[in-house]
Design an enzyme around this catalytic site. Sequence first.
Site, PDB file in Angstrom:
ATOM      1  CG  PHE A 247       1.738   9.860   4.539  1.00  0.00           C
ATOM      2  CD1 PHE A 247       2.236   9.533   5.792  1.00  0.00           C
ATOM      3  CD2 PHE A 247       0.856   8.971   3.927  1.00  0.00           C
ATOM      4  CE1 PHE A 247       1.850   8.358   6.442  1.00  0.00           C
ATOM      5  CE2 PHE A 247       0.471   7.794   4.560  1.00  0.00           C
ATOM      6  CZ  PHE A 247       0.959   7.490   5.819  1.00  0.00           C
TER       7      PHE A 247
ATOM      8  CB  SER B 234      -7.181 -15.467  -0.151  1.00  0.00           C
ATOM      9  OG  SER B 234      -6.999 -15.773   1.203  1.00  0.00           O
TER      10      SER B 234
ATOM     11  CE  LYS C  86      -6.198   5.135  10.816  1.00  0.00           C
ATOM     12  NZ  LYS C  86      -5.175   6.059  10.320  1.00  0.00           N
TER      13      LYS C  86
ATOM     14  N   GLY D 162       0.815  -1.223   0.000  1.00  0.00           N
ATOM     15  CA  GLY D 162       0.000   0.000   0.000  1.00  0.00           C
ATOM     16  C   GLY D 162       0.841   1.260   0.000  1.00  0.00           C
TER      17      GLY D 162
ATOM     18  CE  LYS E 122      -7.043  -9.432  -9.878  1.00  0.00           C
ATOM     19  NZ  LYS E 122      -7.844 -10.235  -8.958  1.00  0.00           N
TER      20      LYS E 122
ATOM     21  CB  ILE F 123       1.969   4.089   4.703  1.00  0.00           C
ATOM     22  CG1 ILE F 123       3.095   4.322   5.720  1.00  0.00           C
ATOM     23  CG2 ILE F 123       0.883   3.226   5.311  1.00  0.00           C
ATOM     24  CD1 ILE F 123       4.175   5.250   5.293  1.00  0.00           C
TER      25      ILE F 123
ATOM     26  CB  SER G 194      -3.386   0.515   9.892  1.00  0.00           C
ATOM     27  OG  SER G 194      -3.137   1.324   8.782  1.00  0.00           O
TER      28      SER G 194
END
Length: 300
Positions: free
Chosen positions: A148, A38, A121, A14, A41, A16, A101
């Site tokens: 970020f 599972s 969260k 991803g 991609k 981060i 996360s």
Amino acid sequence: MAAIKNVAVIGGSGAIGKPVLDALVSSGKFKITILSRSSSKSRFPASITVLPVDYNSIESLTAALKDQDAVVSTIGMEGILGQTLIFDAAIAAGVKRFLPSEFGSDISNSKTAALPVYEHKVAVRKHIEEKVKNGTDITYTYVINGTFLDWGIEVGFLVNWKEGKPRVFNGGDRPISITTLGSVGLAVVGVLSEPEETKNRSVFVHDIVITQNRLIELAKSVQPTKKWDPVDDDVVEVEKIANKKLANGQADMELMYEYLYVAVFGEGYGAKMENVDNKLLGVPGKTEANIKAIWKKLLV
Ligand SMILES: NC(=O)c1ccc[n+]([C@@H]2O[C@H](COP(=O)([O-])OP(=O)(O)OC[C@H]3O[C@@H](n4cnc5c(N)ncnc54)[C@H](OP(=O)(O)O)[C@@H]3O)[C@@H](O)[C@H]2O)c1
């Protein structure tokens, strides 16, 4: 606390997740295993073990986390709430440290925690802290890095440069903490390298404190011919409008972004960090020259 060696990374391709994975691998300190859906991609370096998991199955998660010392979750927004089951599996597997996360605003600030975008969260933190309080060997760390820096510029969150009409909140002079993806990666390495000092608490890290206006000035200094036409916006109004939309049933990412603006540019949300753990975590920080280099790549 014993040294952490085996580390499971969740969401490692991803925004981060990839820089965190890169920093963990480059440190040479850990044996990494990636957990991935599972159905995913995502592609990972062939040298790293990838375990496909079912995030709805405690058996699947517990088996995947066997022999892991730490779990670093960089799961995307839609997977945040599912971390309660991942945490329970980590306990069952005997994991010592869990990093959920987080990687953004400080949700121990009560104004920030009350924003709808942080609901999941907050619920994950509550779950983790209750289990730890009730007695289990697992420990946790929350990595708080503000916005970020490189991502925030590139996608236009900090300054919408693409159309040259950035939303500038309340005059654009509010100082905020921002951190590059690479420095967040270093911070995660720092947490896992200093397990005792980072046990059961938030760690705070930033590269630089800056304002929206200064970011725009730096952009102008590398590309003086670009036209800028800032649009002033008021965070209090942004929140009021978002609340109305929420009450009318809107709950998509577009709306959640409005609440992120409130957390980052609003008064009293703690977006400028006062005390940081950079030294403990081995994060040297960045200068305005680094920000100019980001602008140069985008504008010149
Ligand atoms: N501070 C900031 O400026 C800032 C900006 C963006 C994000 N963040 C935070 O960083 C964290 C990670 O966000 P991100 O944008 O990096 O994540 P992302 O790229 O959207 O997703 C990361 C990975 O999560 C995994 N995943 C597992 N279950 C999922 C599910 N149900 N839905 C979607 N993905 C799922 C996927 O990995 P597999 O395909 O391998 O399963 C995916 O590649 C979040 O806590 C977010 O709030 C902070």
